[in-house]
Enzyme design. Sequence first.
Site, PDB file in Angstrom:
ATOM      1  N   HIS A  11      -2.351  -8.193   0.912  1.00 37.21           N
ATOM      2  CA  HIS A  11      -1.710  -7.898  -0.373  1.00 37.21           C
ATOM      3  C   HIS A  11      -2.141  -6.525  -0.903  1.00 37.21           C
ATOM      4  O   HIS A  11      -2.692  -6.393  -1.998  1.00 37.21           O
ATOM      5  CB  HIS A  11      -2.013  -8.983  -1.414  1.00 37.21           C
ATOM      6  CG  HIS A  11      -1.023  -9.002  -2.538  1.00 37.21           C
ATOM      7  ND1 HIS A  11      -0.803 -10.103  -3.331  1.00 37.21           N
ATOM      8  CD2 HIS A  11      -0.168  -8.039  -3.022  1.00 37.21           C
ATOM      9  CE1 HIS A  11       0.112  -9.829  -4.246  1.00 37.21           C
ATOM     10  NE2 HIS A  11       0.511  -8.584  -4.074  1.00 37.21           N
ATOM     11  N   ARG A  62       6.103 -12.006  -2.888  1.00 37.45           N
ATOM     12  CA  ARG A  62       5.047 -12.949  -3.239  1.00 37.45           C
ATOM     13  C   ARG A  62       5.001 -14.024  -2.163  1.00 37.45           C
ATOM     14  O   ARG A  62       6.038 -14.403  -1.594  1.00 37.45           O
ATOM     15  CB  ARG A  62       5.312 -13.596  -4.614  1.00 37.45           C
ATOM     16  CG  ARG A  62       5.121 -12.659  -5.802  1.00 37.45           C
ATOM     17  CD  ARG A  62       3.647 -12.295  -5.993  1.00 37.45           C
ATOM     18  NE  ARG A  62       3.411 -11.526  -7.208  1.00 37.45           N
ATOM     19  CZ  ARG A  62       3.396 -10.200  -7.264  1.00 37.45           C
ATOM     20  NH1 ARG A  62       3.635  -9.497  -6.161  1.00 37.45           N
ATOM     21  NH2 ARG A  62       3.146  -9.588  -8.408  1.00 37.45           N
ATOM     22  N   GLU A 108      -3.021 -17.719  -1.128  1.00 37.39           N
ATOM     23  CA  GLU A 108      -3.564 -16.364  -1.169  1.00 37.39           C
ATOM     24  C   GLU A 108      -4.744 -16.305  -2.135  1.00 37.39           C
ATOM     25  O   GLU A 108      -4.619 -16.823  -3.249  1.00 37.39           O
ATOM     26  CB  GLU A 108      -2.475 -15.383  -1.624  1.00 37.39           C
ATOM     27  CG  GLU A 108      -2.881 -13.931  -1.531  1.00 37.39           C
ATOM     28  CD  GLU A 108      -1.752 -12.981  -1.939  1.00 37.39           C
ATOM     29  OE1 GLU A 108      -1.983 -12.174  -2.870  1.00 37.39           O
ATOM     30  OE2 GLU A 108      -0.663 -13.060  -1.347  1.00 37.39           O
TER      31      GLU A 108
END
Length: 316
Positions: free
Chosen positions: A279, A232, A260
């Site tokens: 991602h 993450r 993000e």
Amino acid sequence: MTTDVWLPIPADEIDGLPDPAASGLTYRFWDGDPDFPADPADCAFYVVPYMKPMGVAVRPLAAMTSVRVVQTLSAGIDHVTPGLGSLPPGVALCNAKGVHEASTAELTLALILASLRGIPGFVRGQDREEWRDGFYPALADKSVLIVGYGSIGAAIEDRLAPFECARVVRVARSARATERGPVHALGDLPGLLPGADVVILSTPLTPDTRHLADAAFLARLKDGALLVNVSRGPVVDTEALLAETGQGRITAALDVTDPEPLPAGHPLWHARGVLISPHVGGSTSAFMPRAKRLLAAQLTRFAQAEPLRNEVLTTT
């Protein structure tokens, strides 16, 4: 007792679900649309929509007064934990262990090889019709440190095996022994970081791992080390990473960032020696078959009152 099941995949597309007539389950399709498919108070089993913002994931939770299971389709659960406090006690939260290992491990190796072998530079060279030959680092003979040795970390090690790495060092929340060798505790990291050529972050985001890769962590890396983050974004301190990469001392490959999505104009986009993918570690053609198998198995267990798999916590 409520029997509604909220699914982000239409029930008729999932083989092996318990038969509604025999199980008494009622399947409702909801993939994060503004309108709920039914009263959330009647939901017994909530499958969180995949790749939706946190606000979408937690929006129905406060009204799910009868829910007994919350099932994510992601390995991480940080996008739903902020809403768990509104749930009644005894609700099981399960993650998607077994769904993302193959895809995430594939991308991890792709990011390592692309970064070491200079692939981004080759692509830019091709665009400019430039022949950028020379010597580039190999993964062979490198020491690799995997921080976060769960099922994804183990899958990454599986795929490292053919690459003739000098050694693979494993780190998890607590120390343990495995068939492959020891797993070190997080507390051992300061002594392990200086010896690593490649450091892979595959740990869940928790209060203990937020900004784990901070200025002190990054300063311990040897010159020329590669940091790979497939966990993450907030596991890495972005400002500290920009400072280190700006000096050209280390490089990084990031499938996740903080913030993000990474906004236009953010300095990470053009940071020296940084490769970014958006991602996509788990979002491949391998996802849907595995996700469907997981849901069929979990709901079969639920209908038969058997213990569920992948239970991460139970609300209190």
